[in-house]
Design a protein around this motif. Structure first.
Motif, PDB file in Angstrom:
ATOM      1  N   ALA A 105      14.856  22.017  62.898  1.00 57.50           N
ATOM      2  CA  ALA A 105      13.978  21.912  64.070  1.00 57.50           C
ATOM      3  C   ALA A 105      12.549  22.333  63.781  1.00 57.50           C
ATOM      4  N   LEU A 106      12.028  21.888  62.646  1.00 55.31           N
ATOM      5  CA  LEU A 106      10.637  22.215  62.365  1.00 55.31           C
ATOM      6  C   LEU A 106       9.728  21.597  63.411  1.00 55.31           C
ATOM      7  N   GLY A 107       8.818  22.352  63.928  1.00 54.61           N
ATOM      8  CA  GLY A 107       7.867  21.854  64.894  1.00 54.61           C
ATOM      9  C   GLY A 107       6.634  22.716  64.842  1.00 54.61           C
ATOM     10  N   PRO A 108       5.661  22.453  65.680  1.00 54.84           N
ATOM     11  CA  PRO A 108       4.429  23.240  65.656  1.00 54.84           C
ATOM     12  C   PRO A 108       4.709  24.707  65.948  1.00 54.84           C
ATOM     13  N   ASP A 109       4.267  25.561  65.027  1.00 57.88           N
ATOM     14  CA  ASP A 109       4.394  27.016  65.189  1.00 57.88           C
ATOM     15  C   ASP A 109       5.834  27.494  65.270  1.00 57.88           C
ATOM     16  N   TRP A 110       6.785  26.683  64.812  1.00 58.18           N
ATOM     17  CA  TRP A 110       8.159  27.180  64.786  1.00 58.18           C
ATOM     18  C   TRP A 110       8.461  27.895  63.482  1.00 58.18           C
ATOM     19  N   ASP A 111       7.557  27.814  62.517  1.00 59.59           N
ATOM     20  CA  ASP A 111       7.730  28.571  61.298  1.00 59.59           C
ATOM     21  C   ASP A 111       6.904  29.855  61.415  1.00 59.59           C
ATOM     22  N   TRP A 112       6.293  30.310  60.325  1.00 64.21           N
ATOM     23  CA  TRP A 112       5.578  31.576  60.372  1.00 64.21           C
ATOM     24  C   TRP A 112       4.096  31.386  60.707  1.00 64.21           C
ATOM     25  N   ASP A 113       3.747  30.315  61.395  1.00 63.10           N
ATOM     26  CA  ASP A 113       2.379  30.098  61.854  1.00 63.10           C
ATOM     27  C   ASP A 113       2.232  30.724  63.242  1.00 63.10           C
ATOM     28  N   TRP A 114       1.058  31.281  63.530  1.00 62.52           N
ATOM     29  CA  TRP A 114       0.865  32.036  64.770  1.00 62.52           C
ATOM     30  C   TRP A 114      -0.324  31.543  65.576  1.00 62.52           C
ATOM     31  N   GLY A 115      -0.874  30.375  65.234  1.00 63.13           N
ATOM     32  CA  GLY A 115      -2.069  29.894  65.898  1.00 63.13           C
ATOM     33  C   GLY A 115      -1.911  29.684  67.386  1.00 63.13           C
ATOM     34  N   GLN A 116      -0.803  29.087  67.804  1.00 65.24           N
ATOM     35  CA  GLN A 116      -0.628  28.817  69.225  1.00 65.24           C
ATOM     36  C   GLN A 116      -0.469  30.096  70.046  1.00 65.24           C
ATOM     37  N   LEU A 117       0.043  31.157  69.445  1.00 67.08           N
ATOM     38  CA  LEU A 117       0.165  32.414  70.183  1.00 67.08           C
ATOM     39  C   LEU A 117      -1.216  32.946  70.555  1.00 67.08           C
ATOM     40  N   ARG A 118      -2.168  32.876  69.637  1.00 65.24           N
ATOM     41  CA  ARG A 118      -3.505  33.350  69.959  1.00 65.24           C
ATOM     42  C   ARG A 118      -4.121  32.521  71.078  1.00 65.24           C
TER      43      ARG A 118
END
Length: 603
Positions: A105-118
């Motif tokens: 289920a790879l999708g935007p920010d489902w890995d170790w990326d945190w951009g959408q949280l900010r």
């Protein structure tokens, strides 16, 4: 028209807002030609446009229909790296396009990326302009907190303990190098966000099924609490079992509120027993059942690739269901198929008859047609004979890459029923009335005639032995059966196995239909034309429209008893499961940059 407007806002305006939030280190110093803080936060329209950028957190249609490519019920063209011993490591990037077939289920920010949280946190900190009515600001804060909860739920499922960040950090903030917070804090924070969302989101109905509503927030809370409640119950090493019941109660309460008040119901508009597949092939979301969907629009070139994924012989993963799972579909009278004498050696054409009607709406079998021509399982695509059709469209036009225009559900009412039933069963309080409203209703739509009104009292030994040997409660067993069948190919299976602590099922043999002998022409859908022939060694003389499959000892596709038996695929490649696989590793580059994170055990 409204749907197109919403989609244009979500997929075009979000780039403006994303640029506003993330293009500069100091957000107060953006070019005036791009946007201004006052313009965004000083009006309801500005808040709406900003909020549309949050939808990037949701899975795309392709994320959903491919998410089960690593599951216990599916064979595929290759063995996932995640299941091949030392083939997967923290040094493998979470973010490469090639990894989409090997991760879940790879999708935007489902890995170790945190951009959408900010992006979300910045909105919550700055949505304080008194020129906008307070109830409007609270509504959009509710939407923002829904998406923060969604973001964090994917993180905790994937990694377990993660840092909780509740504010928009500056580039020099020491919290950027903080350690991981315990999952209890993350889950409590997710629930707090969802409680706020359910109380403050003003949108109750949305005809397009593309917006977050209070009912979607309730559905998500039920999903989160069921996951975490069962995860804590079955992962006894966490020592959190005492907190499981409270979470399961919250799951049941949220699901029941939807059942009682929302107006959603199971779709039965295509004839009760044939309604199931319509939910997955309609261009517009089926409004009775779909609560939130990934919409498609040919005019905007927003399309997905389900047909290509299921029918390409050279690309894709060639996903095929395995026979062990197909055996779990009940007979039409509600009895287990595996109670039928001789089921082990039953031919495909016979084993699919008089079964749960969802079977014929999930795999190719009679009377399935393409362009009004009988279309049997095509062994040029499938490895096992059980070829999916759930998301694919019948017109061959759609078979070339991204052409599918059918809406893909992200939340639907059937899941709510399953979540309620499972939570109640795990609590030991599910009644016959609960059963009839949930599992009984789902099976009734599927044409099943027996066992709809009362809970089961007898354990199905096949289901127990093959899947859940530690479960002796027939009710929980049947709910798990129902969940696997109803939600197959919708992206739930991997994490269902994780929360039930049954990851070892991912190493099940990839078995297929029964073949009685070599060199026998097999008519799989009884249309009078042979479809496939299995042989060893030198290929026989070609036969028009018949696919020849070499099952020699050196082939990846074989028969379980050499010259007869179940088709097997890739039995020559070992798939393994270890305790460490219940979590993904944190990428090595991130642990190196921030040693306070620490790595998950075993990685």
């Amino acid at each position: 028209m409204k749907q197109n407007i919403i989609m244009k806002q979500q997929y075009l305006w979000l780039f403006l807002i994303a640029a506003f939030v993330m293009s500069c280190n100091k957000l107060e110093q953006l070019p005036q030609s791009t946007a201004s803080k006052d313009a965004v936060f000083g009006s309801e329209k500005g808040l709406e446009l900003y909020a549309n950028s949050f939808y990037l957190v949701l899975p795309s249609a392709n994320n959903v229909h491919t998410a089960d490519n690593m599951s216990d019920y599916g064979a595929r063209r290759d063995a996932p790296q995640f299941l091949r011993g030392n083939a997967y490591s923290p040094g493998i990037s979470d973010n490469t396009s090639a990894s989409a077939y090997n991760l879940v289920a790879l999708g935007p920010d489902w890995d170790w990326d945190w951009g959408q949280l900010r992006n979300v946190n910045y909105f919550l900190e700055n949505n304080i302009d008194p020129r906008v009515p307070e109830d409007v600001r609270r509504h959009f804060n509710g939407v923002a907190r829904f998406f923060r909860a969604f973001f964090y739920f994917e993180k905790v499922k994937r990694y377990g303990d993660v840092p909780w960040v509740g504010s928009a950090l500056a580039i020099d903030d020491p919290k950027l190098f903080a350690g991981r917070d315990p999952r209890t804090k993350i889950i409590d924070s997710i629930i707090a966000d969802l409680d706020y969302a359910t109380l403050n989101i003003k949108t109750v109905t949305d005809a397009s099924r593309s917006l977050i509503t209070k009912w979607v927030a309730h559905a998500f809370k039920a999903r989160v609490c069921l996951f975490e409640g069962t995860f804590r119950k079955y992962h006894t090493n966490l020592n959190l079992g005492a907190t499981s019941a409270a979470l399961l109660t919250l799951a049941a309460t949220s699901a029941k509120k939807i059942m009682d008040e929302s107006g959603f119901k199971l779709f039965e508009g295509a004839g009760t027993a044939l309604s199931y597949r319509r939910v997955f092939t309609n261009p517009a979301p089926v409004p009775e059942e779909i609560m939130l969907a990934a919409l498609q629009d040919p005019a905007l070139q927003i399309l997905h690739a389900a047909n290509w994924y299921m029918t390409s012989s050279t690309t894709g993963v060639r996903f095929s269901f395995i026979r062990t799972f197909i055996n779990t579909y009940l007979n039409i009278d509600g009895t287990p198929f595996t109670n039928t004498a001789g089921y082990e050696t039953m031919l495909f054409k016979d084993e699919v008859k008089n079964r749960d009607k969802r079977l014929e709406q999930t795999i190719r079998m009679a009377p399935y047609k393409r362009l009004n021509v009988p279309a049997p399982p095509a062994f040029s695509y499938t490895f096992t004979g059980y070829m999916p059709i759930k998301w694919s469209l019948d017109d061959t036009y759609y078979d070339t890459r991204d052409l599918n225009n059918n809406a893909v559900s992200i939340f639907r009412y059937a899941e709510v029923l399953l979540n309620y039933a499972e939570a109640q069963a795990e609590l030991g309080v599910l009644t016959d009335a609960d059963w009839a409203k949930t599992i009984g209703a789902l099976r009734k739509r599927a044409g099943i005639t027996g066992g709809l009104l009362t809970k089961p009292a007898i354990v199905d030994t096949y289901l127990q032995t093959k899947y859940f040997p530690a479960i002796s409660d027939p009710v929980i067993l049947e709910i798990r059966r129902e969940r696997g069948i109803e939600l197959c190919l919708e992206g739930f299976r991997f994490y269902d196995l994780m929360r039930w602590k049954r990851g070892d099922l991912l190493t099940m043999t990839w078995n297929g239909m029964y073949v009685p002998a070599l060199n026998v022409q097999m008519d799989l859908n009884e249309d009078g034309a042979p479809d496939v022939l299995f042989y060893q060694g030198t290929a026989p003389t070609p036969i028009p429209n018949v696919t020849f499959i070499n099952v020699s000892a050196t082939s990846s596709q074989r028969l379980s008893n050499n010259t007869f038996g179940e088709v097997t695929w890739l039995t020559n490649i070992t798939r393994t499961w270890a305790e460490r696989n219940y979590y993904y590793p944190i990428p090595l580059s991130d642990v190196t940059a921030n040693p306070n994170l620490t790595q998950n055990n075993g990685w």
